[in-house]
Design an enzyme around this catalytic site. Structure first.
Site, PDB file in Angstrom:
ATOM      1  N   HIS A 122       0.838  -1.197   0.000  1.00 57.62           N
ATOM      2  CA  HIS A 122       0.000   0.000   0.000  1.00 57.62           C
ATOM      3  C   HIS A 122       0.878   1.254   0.000  1.00 57.62           C
ATOM      4  O   HIS A 122       0.610   2.204  -0.728  1.00 57.62           O
ATOM      5  CB  HIS A 122      -0.915   0.018   1.230  1.00 57.62           C
ATOM      6  CG  HIS A 122      -2.164  -0.770   1.084  1.00 57.62           C
ATOM      7  ND1 HIS A 122      -2.176  -2.145   1.175  1.00 57.62           N
ATOM      8  CD2 HIS A 122      -3.444  -0.388   0.865  1.00 57.62           C
ATOM      9  CE1 HIS A 122      -3.418  -2.573   1.019  1.00 57.62           C
ATOM     10  NE2 HIS A 122      -4.213  -1.521   0.821  1.00 57.62           N
ATOM     11  N   HIS A 156       1.711  -3.772   9.479  1.00 61.85           N
ATOM     12  CA  HIS A 156       3.075  -3.461   9.040  1.00 61.85           C
ATOM     13  C   HIS A 156       3.887  -2.837  10.166  1.00 61.85           C
ATOM     14  O   HIS A 156       3.335  -2.175  11.044  1.00 61.85           O
ATOM     15  CB  HIS A 156       3.074  -2.495   7.851  1.00 61.85           C
ATOM     16  CG  HIS A 156       2.730  -3.145   6.567  1.00 61.85           C
ATOM     17  ND1 HIS A 156       3.580  -4.020   5.918  1.00 61.85           N
ATOM     18  CD2 HIS A 156       1.624  -3.067   5.797  1.00 61.85           C
ATOM     19  CE1 HIS A 156       3.002  -4.447   4.810  1.00 61.85           C
ATOM     20  NE2 HIS A 156       1.820  -3.891   4.717  1.00 61.85           N
TER      21      HIS A 156
END
Length: 175
Positions: free
Chosen positions: A111, A150
């Protein structure tokens, strides 16, 4: 592996700092919405709108963007499957994941890579909105941490990957 141990410790400590407070659940709702803007559908919409309404510059924007993504996606996939870094919630039960990620591994953040790739290409073709594009990319990177999928270094390396691929595509196209 001992040389990366301090980085791994920092990453886990940073994730715990971001996710272990009373605002984690409300922040996750906002982060889901922000992160969703980086799922890819807006990139396609930007490209099509630039192509239709942006004249020659819009067509070039679309071509550079497609080239940049054709460079970035294989590198992203190979890196993920080479390093096989587990996601934060897999490394510590203290980390909550608020979404189910699209893939198994965390390094680099796809992303974030995509958001910074687009922000970089936008900054070259549409400099007036460069600041907005980069702020949006930063918000996407932060959302990935706040969603627990993440680590900090995942998003930093994702940002660097996106920027590098965008610059390579711009260079190849002579922009």
């Amino acid at each position: 592996m001992r040389s990366i141990e301090p980085i791994a410790k920092f990453d886990l400590a940073f994730s715990l700092f971001c996710l272990q407070h009373k605002f984690a659940h409300p922040a996750s709702r906002i982060s889901k919405a922000v992160s969703h803007t980086g799922d890819g559908h807006l990139y396609a919409m930007f490209g099509v709108m630039a192509y239709w309404f942006g004249g020659l510059e819009g067509k070039q924007f679309l071509i550079v963007g497609l080239l940049a993504f054709s460079i970035e996606r294989p590198i992203y996939w190979l890196t993920k499957n080479l390093f096989k870094r587990r996601r934060p919630h897999e490394l510590s039960q203290l980390v909550t994941s608020f979404v189910t990620p699209f893939d198994r591994y965390s390094l680099p953040s796809g992303h974030t890579a995509a958001a910074f790739l687009i922000a970089t290409v936008v900054s070259v073709f549409y400099a007036d909105v460069a600041l907005f594009a980069y702020l949006w990319a930063i918000l996407i990177a932060g959302s990935r941490i706040l969603l627990g999928v993440h680590f900090f270094t995942d998003v930093v390396l994702g940002a660097l990957l996106g920027i590098a691929c965008a610059h390579l595509a711009l260079s190849v196209m002579g922009v």
